[in-house]
Design a protein around this motif. Structure first.
Motif, PDB file in Angstrom:
ATOM      1  N   PHE A 196       5.614   5.554  -7.221  1.00 16.19           N
ATOM      2  CA  PHE A 196       5.300   6.435  -6.303  1.00 16.19           C
ATOM      3  C   PHE A 196       6.512   6.732  -5.568  1.00 16.19           C
ATOM      4  N   PRO A 197       7.722   7.477  -6.071  1.00 13.40           N
ATOM      5  CA  PRO A 197       8.871   7.414  -5.322  1.00 13.40           C
ATOM      6  C   PRO A 197       8.855   8.412  -3.829  1.00 13.40           C
ATOM      7  N   ASP A 198       7.814   9.408  -3.945  1.00 12.75           N
ATOM      8  CA  ASP A 198       8.113  10.327  -2.739  1.00 12.75           C
ATOM      9  C   ASP A 198       6.631   9.938  -1.981  1.00 12.75           C
ATOM     10  N   HIS A 199       6.135   8.923  -2.029  1.00 10.37           N
ATOM     11  CA  HIS A 199       5.074   8.352  -1.084  1.00 10.37           C
ATOM     12  C   HIS A 199       5.322   7.470   0.034  1.00 10.37           C
ATOM     13  N   TYR A 200       4.796   7.412   1.157  1.00  9.95           N
ATOM     14  CA  TYR A 200       5.158   6.356   2.128  1.00  9.95           C
ATOM     15  C   TYR A 200       4.340   4.957   1.391  1.00  9.95           C
ATOM     16  N   ILE A 201       5.262   4.076   1.636  1.00  6.83           N
ATOM     17  CA  ILE A 201       4.570   2.596   1.080  1.00  6.83           C
ATOM     18  C   ILE A 201       5.004   1.619   2.213  1.00  6.83           C
ATOM     19  N   ARG A 202       4.024   0.717   2.445  1.00  6.29           N
ATOM     20  CA  ARG A 202       4.025  -0.182   3.658  1.00  6.29           C
ATOM     21  C   ARG A 202       3.646  -1.628   2.825  1.00  6.29           C
ATOM     22  N   ILE A 203       4.242  -2.625   3.747  1.00  3.25           N
ATOM     23  CA  ILE A 203       3.958  -3.909   3.465  1.00  3.25           C
ATOM     24  C   ILE A 203       2.886  -4.385   4.377  1.00  3.25           C
ATOM     25  N   ASN A 204       1.883  -5.006   4.080  1.00  3.80           N
ATOM     26  CA  ASN A 204       0.807  -5.683   5.109  1.00  3.80           C
ATOM     27  C   ASN A 204       1.036  -7.119   5.044  1.00  3.80           C
ATOM     28  N   ALA A 205       0.822  -7.687   5.935  1.00  5.44           N
ATOM     29  CA  ALA A 205       0.683  -9.196   6.052  1.00  5.44           C
ATOM     30  C   ALA A 205      -0.838  -9.697   6.531  1.00  5.44           C
ATOM     31  N   PHE A 206      -1.465 -10.477   5.835  1.00 11.62           N
ATOM     32  CA  PHE A 206      -2.914 -10.796   5.880  1.00 11.62           C
ATOM     33  C   PHE A 206      -2.701 -12.071   6.556  1.00 11.62           C
ATOM     34  N   ASP A 207      -3.824 -12.431   7.597  1.00 11.61           N
ATOM     35  CA  ASP A 207      -3.869 -13.775   7.993  1.00 11.61           C
ATOM     36  C   ASP A 207      -5.495 -14.139   7.542  1.00 11.61           C
ATOM     37  N   SER A 208      -5.421 -15.191   6.767  1.00 15.40           N
ATOM     38  CA  SER A 208      -6.833 -15.523   6.132  1.00 15.40           C
ATOM     39  C   SER A 208      -7.475 -16.795   6.524  1.00 15.40           C
ATOM     40  N   THR A 209      -6.740 -17.270   7.682  1.00 22.57           N
ATOM     41  CA  THR A 209      -7.104 -18.784   8.113  1.00 22.57           C
ATOM     42  C   THR A 209      -8.515 -18.706   8.666  1.00 22.57           C
ATOM     43  N   ARG A 210      -9.247 -17.670   9.297  1.00 23.72           N
ATOM     44  CA  ARG A 210     -10.426 -17.577   9.739  1.00 23.72           C
ATOM     45  C   ARG A 210     -11.423 -17.328   8.550  1.00 23.72           C
ATOM     46  N   GLY A 211     -11.204 -17.210   7.165  1.00 22.77           N
ATOM     47  CA  GLY A 211     -11.916 -16.868   6.396  1.00 22.77           C
ATOM     48  C   GLY A 211     -12.098 -15.415   5.951  1.00 22.77           C
ATOM     49  N   PHE A 212     -11.395 -14.509   6.649  1.00 24.60           N
ATOM     50  CA  PHE A 212     -11.458 -13.081   6.483  1.00 24.60           C
ATOM     51  C   PHE A 212      -9.921 -12.543   6.608  1.00 24.60           C
ATOM     52  N   GLU A 213      -9.721 -11.385   6.029  1.00 25.84           N
ATOM     53  CA  GLU A 213      -8.360 -11.021   6.025  1.00 25.84           C
ATOM     54  C   GLU A 213      -8.236  -9.902   7.026  1.00 25.84           C
TER      55      GLU A 213
ATOM     56  N   GLU B 209       0.682  -1.221   0.101  1.00 27.54           N
ATOM     57  CA  GLU B 209       0.023  -0.046  -0.089  1.00 27.54           C
ATOM     58  C   GLU B 209       0.881   1.440   0.041  1.00 27.54           C
ATOM     59  N   HIS B 210       0.336   2.469  -0.517  1.00 25.76           N
ATOM     60  CA  HIS B 210       1.044   3.648  -0.584  1.00 25.76           C
ATOM     61  C   HIS B 210       0.149   5.007  -0.113  1.00 25.76           C
ATOM     62  N   THR B 211       0.581   6.010   0.173  1.00 26.84           N
ATOM     63  CA  THR B 211      -0.153   7.075   0.681  1.00 26.84           C
ATOM     64  C   THR B 211       1.083   8.408   0.588  1.00 26.84           C
TER      65      THR B 211
ATOM     66  N   ARG C  81      -5.113   9.524  11.234  1.00 24.98           N
ATOM     67  CA  ARG C  81      -6.682   9.088  10.922  1.00 24.98           C
ATOM     68  C   ARG C  81      -6.549   8.592   9.467  1.00 24.98           C
ATOM     69  N   ASN C  82      -5.716   8.623   8.721  1.00 25.51           N
ATOM     70  CA  ASN C  82      -5.698   8.252   7.264  1.00 25.51           C
ATOM     71  C   ASN C  82      -5.377   6.616   7.141  1.00 25.51           C
ATOM     72  N   ILE C  83      -6.197   5.944   7.811  1.00 20.79           N
ATOM     73  CA  ILE C  83      -5.967   4.364   7.734  1.00 20.79           C
ATOM     74  C   ILE C  83      -6.099   3.578   6.374  1.00 20.79           C
ATOM     75  N   TYR C  84      -6.787   4.279   5.565  1.00 23.50           N
ATOM     76  CA  TYR C  84      -7.031   3.647   4.119  1.00 23.50           C
ATOM     77  C   TYR C  84      -6.182   4.114   3.210  1.00 23.50           C
ATOM     78  N   TRP C  85      -4.997   3.525   3.020  1.00 24.89           N
ATOM     79  CA  TRP C  85      -4.067   3.911   2.146  1.00 24.89           C
ATOM     80  C   TRP C  85      -4.386   3.111   0.819  1.00 24.89           C
ATOM     81  N   GLU C  86      -3.787   3.534  -0.510  1.00 18.70           N
ATOM     82  CA  GLU C  86      -3.941   3.021  -1.784  1.00 18.70           C
ATOM     83  C   GLU C  86      -3.468   1.714  -1.936  1.00 18.70           C
ATOM     84  N   MET C  87      -4.220   0.841  -2.282  1.00 14.30           N
ATOM     85  CA  MET C  87      -3.626  -0.698  -2.307  1.00 14.30           C
ATOM     86  C   MET C  87      -2.876  -0.549  -3.793  1.00 14.30           C
ATOM     87  N   PHE C  88      -1.628  -1.015  -3.901  1.00 13.48           N
ATOM     88  CA  PHE C  88      -0.725  -1.026  -4.951  1.00 13.48           C
ATOM     89  C   PHE C  88      -0.960  -2.638  -5.698  1.00 13.48           C
TER      90      PHE C  88
END
Length: 130
Positions: A75-92, A36-38, A44-51
């Motif tokens: 997006f060289p001048d954006h914040y970029i983050r890696i998210n890890a999702f656990d989908s073992t319960r049927g939702f991310e 994701e990037h922003t 309060r901006n918890i909804y970053w853009e998914m790449f």
């Protein structure tokens, strides 16, 4: 001001080798990877853009690193983050999240505290651009 959100945010920036090691750890746990990037690091901006799409079927960290490199180029001048999702319960569910790219100059975030009726306290955040 250095934005501190997610894991490792109080440490020096991770190298690509360290990012790869963290992605390999996540993949070893069976977690999916998303990038994701922003340009707005407001708390309060918890909804970053998914790449791209979340990589649920990824088995090798090289695929995530290629996606990260493409995001850095786009997006060289954006914040970029890696998210890890656990989908073992049927939702991310975001299990781990960490910033892997920052702009050269980070904005400051100012917090103003205001006392209002009934001894309540309100906080206002504003981004200060350099």
């Amino acid at each position: 001001m250095r934005v501190t959100q997610g894991c490792f945010s109080f440490l020096p920036d991770l190298t690509d080798e360290q990012i790869t090691a963290q992605i390999e750890y996540c993949l070893g746990k069976g977690w999916a990877i998303g990038v994701e990037h922003t340009d707005d690091p407001h708390p309060r901006n918890i909804y970053w853009e998914m790449f791209g799409h979340p990589m649920f079927d990824l088995r090798d960290a090289k695929g995530a690193m290629m996606e990260l490199e493409a995001c850095r180029k786009a997006f060289p001048d954006h914040y970029i983050r890696i998210n890890a999702f656990d989908s073992t319960r049927g939702f991310e569910t975001v299990t781990m999240s960490f910033i892997v790219n920052r702009p050269k100059t980070e904005p400051g975030i100012r917090m103003t505290r205001t006392e209002v009726d009934g001894r309540s306290i309100r906080y206002t955040h504003s981004v200060q651009r350099a």
